[in-house]
Design a protein around this motif. Sequence first.
Motif, mmCIF file in Angstrom:
data_model
loop_
_atom_site.group_PDB
_atom_site.id
_atom_site.type_symbol
_atom_site.label_atom_id
_atom_site.label_comp_id
_atom_site.label_asym_id
_atom_site.label_seq_id
_atom_site.Cartn_x
_atom_site.Cartn_y
_atom_site.Cartn_z
ATOM 1 N N ASP A 90 7.999 -15.747 -44.138
ATOM 2 C CA ASP A 90 6.613 -15.305 -44.192
ATOM 3 C C ASP A 90 5.764 -16.406 -44.817
ATOM 4 O O ASP A 90 5.538 -16.446 -46.017
ATOM 5 C CB ASP A 90 6.534 -14.013 -45.018
ATOM 6 C CG ASP A 90 5.171 -13.343 -44.887
ATOM 7 O OD1 ASP A 90 4.204 -14.057 -44.546
ATOM 8 O OD2 ASP A 90 5.091 -12.129 -45.128
ATOM 9 N N ARG A 91 5.300 -17.302 -43.972
ATOM 10 C CA ARG A 91 4.554 -18.470 -44.446
ATOM 11 C C ARG A 91 3.264 -18.072 -45.151
ATOM 12 O O ARG A 91 2.910 -18.614 -46.200
ATOM 13 C CB ARG A 91 4.243 -19.363 -43.245
ATOM 14 C CG ARG A 91 3.411 -20.589 -43.546
ATOM 15 C CD ARG A 91 3.176 -21.380 -42.274
ATOM 16 N NE ARG A 91 4.416 -21.896 -41.740
ATOM 17 C CZ ARG A 91 4.555 -22.334 -40.473
ATOM 18 N NH1 ARG A 91 3.539 -22.272 -39.649
ATOM 19 N NH2 ARG A 91 5.699 -22.825 -40.060
ATOM 20 N N GLU A 92 2.547 -17.103 -44.561
ATOM 21 C CA GLU A 92 1.274 -16.697 -45.138
ATOM 22 C C GLU A 92 1.461 -16.083 -46.529
ATOM 23 O O GLU A 92 0.718 -16.391 -47.463
ATOM 24 C CB GLU A 92 0.597 -15.687 -44.204
ATOM 25 C CG GLU A 92 -0.856 -15.466 -44.501
ATOM 26 C CD GLU A 92 -1.540 -14.674 -43.401
ATOM 27 O OE1 GLU A 92 -2.163 -13.655 -43.745
ATOM 28 O OE2 GLU A 92 -1.442 -15.063 -42.228
ATOM 29 N N LYS A 93 2.480 -15.247 -46.660
ATOM 30 C CA LYS A 93 2.746 -14.635 -47.956
ATOM 31 C C LYS A 93 3.142 -15.691 -48.984
ATOM 32 O O LYS A 93 2.715 -15.646 -50.145
ATOM 33 C CB LYS A 93 3.847 -13.583 -47.812
ATOM 34 C CG LYS A 93 4.217 -12.873 -49.123
ATOM 35 C CD LYS A 93 3.033 -12.156 -49.746
ATOM 36 C CE LYS A 93 2.611 -10.952 -48.951
ATOM 37 N NZ LYS A 93 1.529 -10.183 -49.634
ATOM 38 N N ALA A 94 3.960 -16.663 -48.558
ATOM 39 C CA ALA A 94 4.368 -17.729 -49.470
ATOM 40 C C ALA A 94 3.155 -18.493 -49.997
ATOM 41 O O ALA A 94 3.068 -18.813 -51.185
ATOM 42 C CB ALA A 94 5.333 -18.681 -48.776
ATOM 43 N N GLU A 95 2.204 -18.773 -49.128
ATOM 44 C CA GLU A 95 1.035 -19.522 -49.554
ATOM 45 C C GLU A 95 0.172 -18.705 -50.513
ATOM 46 O O GLU A 95 -0.442 -19.249 -51.435
ATOM 47 C CB GLU A 95 0.237 -19.978 -48.338
ATOM 48 C CG GLU A 95 0.986 -21.041 -47.532
ATOM 49 C CD GLU A 95 0.203 -21.546 -46.339
ATOM 50 O OE1 GLU A 95 -0.866 -20.983 -46.049
ATOM 51 O OE2 GLU A 95 0.666 -22.496 -45.707
ATOM 52 N N GLU A 96 0.118 -17.386 -50.322
ATOM 53 C CA GLU A 96 -0.596 -16.537 -51.280
ATOM 54 C C GLU A 96 0.060 -16.619 -52.654
ATOM 55 O O GLU A 96 -0.623 -16.705 -53.687
ATOM 56 C CB GLU A 96 -0.598 -15.089 -50.797
ATOM 57 C CG GLU A 96 -1.489 -14.844 -49.578
ATOM 58 C CD GLU A 96 -1.409 -13.406 -49.088
ATOM 59 O OE1 GLU A 96 -0.784 -12.578 -49.786
ATOM 60 O OE2 GLU A 96 -1.967 -13.122 -48.006
ATOM 61 N N TYR A 97 1.405 -16.590 -52.671
ATOM 62 C CA TYR A 97 2.116 -16.678 -53.947
ATOM 63 C C TYR A 97 1.879 -18.043 -54.604
ATOM 64 O O TYR A 97 1.752 -18.141 -55.833
ATOM 65 C CB TYR A 97 3.609 -16.455 -53.735
ATOM 66 C CG TYR A 97 4.000 -15.026 -53.431
ATOM 67 C CD1 TYR A 97 3.409 -13.955 -54.103
ATOM 68 C CD2 TYR A 97 4.973 -14.749 -52.481
ATOM 69 C CE1 TYR A 97 3.775 -12.646 -53.827
ATOM 70 C CE2 TYR A 97 5.343 -13.438 -52.191
ATOM 71 C CZ TYR A 97 4.742 -12.385 -52.866
ATOM 72 O OH TYR A 97 5.108 -11.097 -52.588
ATOM 73 N N ILE A 98 1.833 -19.110 -53.802
ATOM 74 C CA ILE A 98 1.578 -20.445 -54.351
ATOM 75 C C ILE A 98 0.206 -20.495 -55.018
ATOM 76 O O ILE A 98 0.044 -21.023 -56.121
ATOM 77 C CB ILE A 98 1.689 -21.521 -53.242
ATOM 78 C CG1 ILE A 98 3.148 -21.705 -52.828
ATOM 79 C CG2 ILE A 98 1.112 -22.851 -53.732
ATOM 80 C CD1 ILE A 98 3.317 -22.557 -51.607
#
Length: 376
Positions: free
Chosen positions: A33-41
Motif C-alpha cells: 500500500d504505497r499511498e498508506k506508506a507515504e501517509e505514515y512517512i
Amino acid sequence: MGRRRRAGRPSGESAGRAGSRRGGRPSYPREGDREKAEEYITEGMNHQQLGRYDRAMAFYNKAIEADPTCINAHSNKGAVLAVTGRPAEALAPLERAAELVAVAVPDKDHVTVHTNLAGVLDMLGRRNEAVGRLEMALDCLDKTGPDEGYRELVAYSFEEVGEAAKAAACRGGGGPAWKHHGEGIRLANEGRDEEAAACFDRAVREDPSLAEAHYSKGTMMRRLGRFGGALDCFRQAARANPDFALAYNGIAVELTRMGRDDEALESVEEALRRDPDLETAIFGKGIILASNKQHREAIAWFDRAAKRSPDDVSVHISKGKSHRALGENREALRCFNRVLELDPRNRDALRAKSEVERALGTGSGGSWWDKMHGGR
C-alpha cells in the motif's frame, strides 16, 4: 552524539527547500500500500522534526509494514536510530534503503540515503566506507542534475568524516555565490543575523540569478525587523526563479503584515500553484481568508494544514477562532482542547477555551480545566 547528529536527516527533506513527501519509489512494480506508506512517512517526519523520535519510529515501522520496498521508510527509520545514539541498529534499515536505491529511478532524495548511511558508517569506525558512500551521493547528483542545497549537504558530510579537500572540491562546483550563501546559512544558524545578511548580500551581488540567496537575505531582513527590505528580497527571488514557491509565500507574508490581503492572497496562490504541498502556504492561505472573514473557506485550509502538521498548535488555534467566529462553539472547543493537549499552558488557548465555555453556558464557576490549573 556530538557532531555526528547530522546522520539523522529525514529522507524527503532536502537542504534549503520544503520537504518532499515522495516515497523514493523503485522502478519495478511491487505489492504494498504505497499511498498508506507515504501517509505514515509524513506523520513520522512531523514527529521527527519535533524531536518525538519514539512516535516517529512507530510511523516508519507502519510505513514499512504497509510497503516493504518504500525507500524513505527504511532511510528515515535508520536516521532516527542514528540520531538517538543507536548506530549499530541504524545500519540495517539504511543498508536496506541503499539496496532499494540501487534498483530505483535516480532521484535527488536518494542523496540523503547515502549521506545518512555514510554518517552511521563513520560512527561505527568504518571511515573508508563512509567516504565511498559520499562519493555515491555525488554520483547521484550527477545523474539527477544540479542541486546546490544537496551539494552543500554532501560537502558538509565530507567535512564531518575529515575530508576537507573533498568538501572544498564539492563546494567548488557551486561557485563563490554559493560559498557566500553557505557561510550565511552557518551564521544564521548561530544567530548572527547581521553577519548572515551581509553574506547573503555578497552572494546576490556575485550572482543575481541565485534565487535562494535572495530568499535567505529576505528571511534575515524579516528577523532584523526590516520588513520592506524583506519584501524586496522575496520579489527578487521570484524574479530570479519564477518557480520558487517559497519566494511567493514570503511575499504573501509581508503583504499580509502590511494589510494588503488581496495581493497577499494572489501571492500565496502563486506559491500553491508551484507547490501544492507547501505547508506554510497552505496555513497562510487559511490565515488570509480568516482575516477577510471568509471563515468557512479558511477552516478547509486549516484542516489541510492540520493533516500535514497535526501537532502544530497555531493551526488548531486558528481553526478554533474561525469556528468561534461562525458561532460553532463546540467545534471551537474541540480545537482549543486539542491545543491544550499539546501545550497545557498555552495562554491563547486557555483564554479562548474560557470564552467558548461561557458562550456554551458550561463555564459557570470555572471549568474543570481552569480549577485544575489555578484559574489560568
